[in-house]
Design a protein around this motif. Structure first.
Motif, short mmCIF file in Angstrom:
data_model
loop_
_atom_site.label_atom_id
_atom_site.label_comp_id
_atom_site.label_asym_id
_atom_site.label_seq_id
_atom_site.Cartn_x
_atom_site.Cartn_y
_atom_site.Cartn_z
N ILE A 423 0.86 -1.18 0.00
CA ILE A 423 0.00 0.00 0.00
C ILE A 423 0.90 1.23 0.00
CG2 ILE A 423 -1.82 1.24 1.23
CD1 ILE A 423 -2.54 -1.43 2.57
N CYS A 424 0.62 2.15 -0.92
CA CYS A 424 1.43 3.36 -1.01
C CYS A 424 1.21 4.25 0.21
CB CYS A 424 1.06 4.13 -2.28
SG CYS A 424 -0.72 4.41 -2.42
N ASP A 425 2.12 5.22 0.40
CA ASP A 425 1.97 6.17 1.50
C ASP A 425 0.65 6.92 1.35
OD1 ASP A 425 4.40 5.38 2.45
OD2 ASP A 425 5.51 7.08 1.58
N CYS A 426 -0.05 7.06 2.47
CA CYS A 426 -1.34 7.75 2.50
C CYS A 426 -2.35 7.09 1.54
CB CYS A 426 -1.20 9.23 2.19
SG CYS A 426 -0.14 10.12 3.35
N GLY A 427 -2.20 5.81 1.32
CA GLY A 427 -3.09 5.11 0.42
C GLY A 427 -4.52 5.06 0.92
N ALA A 550 -11.47 -5.65 -3.97
CA ALA A 550 -10.59 -4.71 -3.28
C ALA A 550 -9.85 -3.82 -4.26
CB ALA A 550 -9.60 -5.47 -2.43
N SER A 551 -9.49 -2.61 -3.81
CA SER A 551 -8.65 -1.73 -4.61
C SER A 551 -7.85 -0.83 -3.69
CB SER A 551 -9.49 -0.89 -5.57
OG SER A 551 -10.30 0.01 -4.85
N ILE A 552 -6.73 -0.35 -4.19
CA ILE A 552 -5.86 0.57 -3.47
C ILE A 552 -5.67 1.79 -4.34
CG2 ILE A 552 -3.60 0.90 -2.41
CD1 ILE A 552 -3.43 -2.17 -2.20
N ASN A 553 -6.01 2.97 -3.82
CA ASN A 553 -5.89 4.19 -4.59
C ASN A 553 -4.66 4.96 -4.14
OD1 ASN A 553 -6.46 7.27 -4.94
ND2 ASN A 553 -7.83 6.25 -6.39
N CYS A 554 -3.80 5.25 -5.11
CA CYS A 554 -2.59 6.04 -4.85
C CYS A 554 -2.58 7.23 -5.79
CB CYS A 554 -1.34 5.20 -5.06
SG CYS A 554 -1.22 3.78 -3.96
N SER A 555 -3.02 8.38 -5.33
CA SER A 555 -3.02 9.61 -6.13
C SER A 555 -3.73 9.42 -7.46
CB SER A 555 -1.58 10.10 -6.37
OG SER A 555 -0.94 10.34 -5.15
N GLY A 556 -4.90 8.80 -7.44
CA GLY A 556 -5.70 8.65 -8.63
C GLY A 556 -5.45 7.37 -9.40
#
Length: 580
Positions: A423-427, A550-556
């Protein structure tokens, strides 16, 4: 003194009590006070109760100053063995050999009030006091009937003994009044059969002391100055249950560090003590500010020292002077006065006079280890000096080893994962259903963490979370005791590196912004508590309401967890959704 019945000596101190009451008005204005604790000392050799304070006879006893209104009248010394409590009242202010109190004759007088049941109140027909009798008997007792009345003279228990004398002592070469006592522990209400199973509970005696002199005229009672004490405030005399130092000496050179006695510090310099309600440490190094205690009276009277130097060797190197400055408080008869303590031109510190009252008695040095000293194994020793400044021979037991560690643990949440995908930072994570896919796979969050301690002094670590308004919970924890004692060598637990926790994975209890907190504590302590009780590392994520996939959002950019843990892009959303 209280009005005493029958043939016990009466209260005829009106004039003196008036003076004492005036002095006591300022000194004893507070009505509620804790007991005055008197440290325990084992009597290696029982003193002879003959009214003569022979050289060396009372050197190892605990000294308690008896003073009022800026005047020091006497010193009480106490010690015990397995049968008796020994008490010396060294009344060096009274240098006239007055007669003792008797029928029709004013004279010197004493009283020792005993709260036998330790209930901080006068218990009729249980509590009592020792004193003299008007029929000429020097040492008898009277049973309390109330705070203001008692029986007449009754014999003391077999073995108990009290007498007086007039001569020099360890406190003054000028002849003066001396009272010596040997008090039966069983008569005092002490059951010595419990000492082997007391589990660290210190047996004690509660006692109030009164002394009267007709020339010079004074009456003093302490710690409760009242002539009829209600036993709410007394000396708490702790009893030693075994010798705390080798036979033939009068006490330890190094008594310990803070609350840790020297015999609870192993040869490698680690503290190991586990006494319920007192102090706990397992293979614990030392750090920060260390109060190192000794025995002032041992240094002065057993070895003839007036001053001392403290020297240290680090990691087997040469010995160097340990120069430190600290504050201790000295009682001036009315209040505690701060005193700056530091080395003189030859790196030495003074040994206080035996009649002085200090807030931290027997403090040899307060060592600020974090200031300019590196981590390592330190050996301390004393160089004793006589009053002329000349070195004395080294006494036995003149060594204290301490492993000093002022380095806190280092820790990091290296990364967070959902279903094995980083998971990216601030994800922003939309989790899938929190269900078991098969016995070896779960949907949820895991974390790769690193917790290290440079010197293997890690105490514990824990991973937890917080969200919403002060809602929190735990995810994973581990500790040195009991799981990792000596895991990486003697006294060592280095921690974990790139460890993935937890299993099964963590499922968020509600959608919200989360902060995941990795915290660690070190076993390093200063004799009073942990030096690094809480070191932490935080990582924040936003977790949305669970969806079918599931999904992980990293800056769009959406990243979809795959079955094998590798990330997928937006073009694979449909396939990924189906695979969930």
């Amino acid at each position: 003194m209280k009005p005493l019945q029958c043939t016990l000596k009466p209260n005829r101190m009106a004039a003196i009590i008036g003076v004492t009451a005036a002095l006591a008005g300022g000194l004893w204005g507070v009505s509620a006070r804790a007991d005055v604790e008197v440290a325990r000392r084992w009597a290696g050799t029982a003193p002879v109760i003959d009214g003569v304070a022979s050289p060396g006879e009372w050197d190892s006893a605990t000294a308690t100053t008896i003073a009022e209104g800026g005047t020091t009248f006497a010193q009480m010394r106490t010690m015990n063995d397995g049968t008796y409590l020994y008490v010396l009242l060294d009344v060096f202010y009274e240098t006239v050999n007055n007669p003792l109190e008797s029928a029709g004759t004013n004279g010197d007088f004493f009283a020792l009030y005993i709260d036998k049941d330790l209930n901080h109140a006068v218990t009729p027909n249980v509590d009592f006091f020792y004193s003299g009798c008007q029929d000429g008997r020097v040492f008898v007792k009277a049973i309390e009937l109330s705070q203001y009345s008692s029986t007449g003279c009754t014999p003391v228990a077999p073995g108990s003994l009290g007498t007086n004398g007039f001569g020099p002592s360890l406190n003054s070469s000028t002849p003066h009044r001396i009272w010596e006592f040997r008090l039966s522990l069983s008569e005092l209400g002490v059951d010595t059969s419990t000492w082997t199973t007391s589990s660290g509970i210190v047996p004690k005696i509660r006692m109030n002391v009164a002394i009267e002199s007709i020339n010079p005229a004074f009456y003093i009672a302490q710690p409760d100055p009242n002539t009829s004490p209600d036993m709410s405030l007394m000396y708490q005399i702790d009893l030693a249950t075994f010798p705390s130092f080798p036979p033939g000496t009068t006490g330890p050179i190094f008594a310990g560090v803070g609350l840790v006695p020297a015999n609870y510090i192993d040869s490698a310099g680690y503290a190991n003590i586990n006494i319920s309600g007192y102090y706990y440490a397992t293979n614990a190094p030392f750090g920060a500010n260390l109060n190192i205690f000794g025995n002032w009276n041992t240094l002065r009277f057993a070895y003839g020292a007036a001053r001392y130097q403290v020297l240290y060797s680090k990691n087997g190197g040469p010995f160097t002077y340990l120069d430190q400055t600290w504050t201790n408080f000295k009682w001036n008869g009315l209040t505690w006065v701060p005193n700056a303590i530091g080395p003189d031109a030859v790196n030495s510190y003074p040994i206080p006079e035996p009649w002085e009252l200090w807030y931290l008695p027997n403090l040899l040095i307060s060592w600020q280890t974090a200031a300019s000293f590196g981590d390592g194994t330190y050996v301390l020793k004393l160089q004793l000096l006589n009053s002329g400044g000349f070195p004395l021979s080294s006494p036995p037991g003149n060594s204290l080893t301490l492993f000093v560690d002022n380095t806190p643990p280092t820790l990091m949440i290296n990364n967070a994962f959902y279903d094995g995908t980083a998971i990216c930072d601030c994800g922003i994570v939309t989790p899938g259903p929190c269900v078991t896919v098969n016995p070896l796979r779960f949907h949820g969050f895991t974390f790769e963490i690193t917790v290290n301690d440079l010197h293997g002094a890690l105490g514990s670590y824990a991973l937890g979370y917080t969200y919403d308004n002060n809602v929190s919970g735990g995810i994973f924890s581990d500790s040195y005791v009991p799981s990792h004692v000596n895991a990486d060598g003697p006294e060592q637990w280095d921690g974990v590196t790139n460890s993935t926790v937890p299993f099964p994975p963590f499922c968020a209890p509600a959608p919200c912004a989360y902060t995941f907190i990795l915290s660690a504590s070190s076993r390093v302590q200063n004799g009073y508590g942990l030096v690094f009780p809480y070191v932490n590392y935080d990582k924040s994520l936003t977790i949305l309401t669970a969806a079918a996939s599931a999904s992980i959002n990293c800056s769009g950019t959406d990243v979809i967890p795959s079955e094998n843990g590798s990330p997928r892009g937006k073009d694979d959303i449909k396939g990924a959704t189906q695979s969930q």
